[in-house]
Design a protein around this motif. Structure first.
Motif, PDB file in Angstrom:
ATOM      1  N   ASP A  44       0.808  -1.224   0.000  1.00 44.38           N
ATOM      2  CA  ASP A  44       0.000   0.000   0.000  1.00 44.38           C
ATOM      3  C   ASP A  44       0.839   1.271   0.000  1.00 44.38           C
ATOM      4  O   ASP A  44       0.338   2.330  -0.345  1.00 44.38           O
ATOM      5  N   ARG A  58      -8.234   1.874  -5.034  1.00 41.07           N
ATOM      6  CA  ARG A  58      -8.051   0.470  -5.390  1.00 41.07           C
ATOM      7  C   ARG A  58      -7.105   0.405  -6.566  1.00 41.07           C
ATOM      8  O   ARG A  58      -7.195   1.194  -7.500  1.00 41.07           O
ATOM      9  N   GLY A  59      -6.212  -0.539  -6.526  1.00 37.00           N
ATOM     10  CA  GLY A  59      -5.297  -0.712  -7.650  1.00 37.00           C
ATOM     11  C   GLY A  59      -3.973  -0.035  -7.412  1.00 37.00           C
ATOM     12  O   GLY A  59      -3.667   0.414  -6.324  1.00 37.00           O
ATOM     13  N   LEU A 118     -17.319  -3.534   2.327  1.00 37.32           N
ATOM     14  CA  LEU A 118     -15.924  -3.623   1.878  1.00 37.32           C
ATOM     15  C   LEU A 118     -15.110  -4.549   2.773  1.00 37.32           C
ATOM     16  O   LEU A 118     -14.507  -5.489   2.306  1.00 37.32           O
ATOM     17  N   GLY A 122      -6.615   2.223   1.372  1.00 34.54           N
ATOM     18  CA  GLY A 122      -6.485   1.301   0.246  1.00 34.54           C
ATOM     19  C   GLY A 122      -7.464   0.158   0.389  1.00 34.54           C
ATOM     20  O   GLY A 122      -7.854  -0.214   1.497  1.00 34.54           O
ATOM     21  N   TRP A 123      -7.884  -0.366  -0.741  1.00 36.63           N
ATOM     22  CA  TRP A 123      -8.790  -1.503  -0.765  1.00 36.63           C
ATOM     23  C   TRP A 123      -8.330  -2.418  -1.877  1.00 36.63           C
ATOM     24  O   TRP A 123      -8.092  -1.976  -3.003  1.00 36.63           O
ATOM     25  N   ARG A 124      -8.201  -3.679  -1.588  1.00 39.38           N
ATOM     26  CA  ARG A 124      -7.692  -4.639  -2.570  1.00 39.38           C
ATOM     27  C   ARG A 124      -8.755  -5.094  -3.563  1.00 39.38           C
ATOM     28  O   ARG A 124      -8.478  -5.810  -4.506  1.00 39.38           O
ATOM     29  N   GLY A 125      -9.992  -4.719  -3.358  1.00 40.28           N
ATOM     30  CA  GLY A 125     -11.042  -5.035  -4.316  1.00 40.28           C
ATOM     31  C   GLY A 125     -11.797  -6.314  -4.036  1.00 40.28           C
ATOM     32  O   GLY A 125     -12.619  -6.733  -4.836  1.00 40.28           O
TER      33      GLY A 125
END
Length: 177
Positions: free
Chosen positions: A27, A133-134, A114, A102-105
């Motif tokens: 991240d 994300r990403g 989420l 951050g989010w990994r999806g």
């Protein structure tokens, strides 16, 4: 506070502060780069926050050597088991203008949209929140901003311009028939 990176900002007692919650080394750069761009546009500062069980700074949590601007970046390591609660506590103490997560999806199973950490933080944060994300790309060519005509559309464009000033920014509005 409306985000206008192209305008001069009246001096205030507190600088514009971007708090970035970093989970792990994957991240660090994808979240730090847009955070620094947003802070720089507001002549503000960045605070990197990570939560460990012991409160010890992880070896991977270092400022980049190639940092080529004067945006202040601080590192804040806190201890705790409930990461979301620690993030919310730090928001209360630091009073940031913006929180970046951050989010990994991957959506979680069960009652969370989420994740067990992100949902309470997003719902409880008294500041603006961006969930990324990403991976961050240094030279973005195109940015798509979905809009629905609400009050956040101009802000979304300002943020896109600060993160990717050279990119073509495209608004997408889906009209109902």
């Amino acid at each position: 506070m409306i985000f206008h990176p192209e305008q001069d900002i009246a001096p205030s007692a507190d600088p514009y502060r971007v708090l970035v919650a970093i989970r792990d080394e994957n991240d660090l750069y994808p979240l730090l780069r847009p955070a620094a761009a947003l802070a720089r546009a507001q002549e503000g500062e960045v605070c990197l926050l990570t939560v460990t069980r012991t409160g010890a700074q992880p070896a991977w949590l270092k400022l980049p050597e190639e940092k080529n601007d004067d945006t202040p970046i601080q590192i804040n390591v806190q201890s705790g088991r409930n990461v979301g609660a620690v993030i919310l506590q730090q928001i209360q103490q630091l009073e940031p203008d913006l929180l970046i997560l951050g989010w990994r999806g991957r959506t979680s199973r069960g009652r969370y949209l989420l994740s067990r950490t992100l949902d309470p933080v997003i719902q409880g944060a008294p500041c603006d929140v961006i969930v990324l994300r990403g991976e961050y790309i240094d030279k973005m060519k195109h940015v798509l901003v979905p809009v629905a005509g609400g009050p956040n559309a101009p802000r979304a464009f300002d943020i896109a311009r600060a993160i990717a000033p050279e990119a073509e920014i495209i608004a997408l509005y889906v009209a109902s028939q």
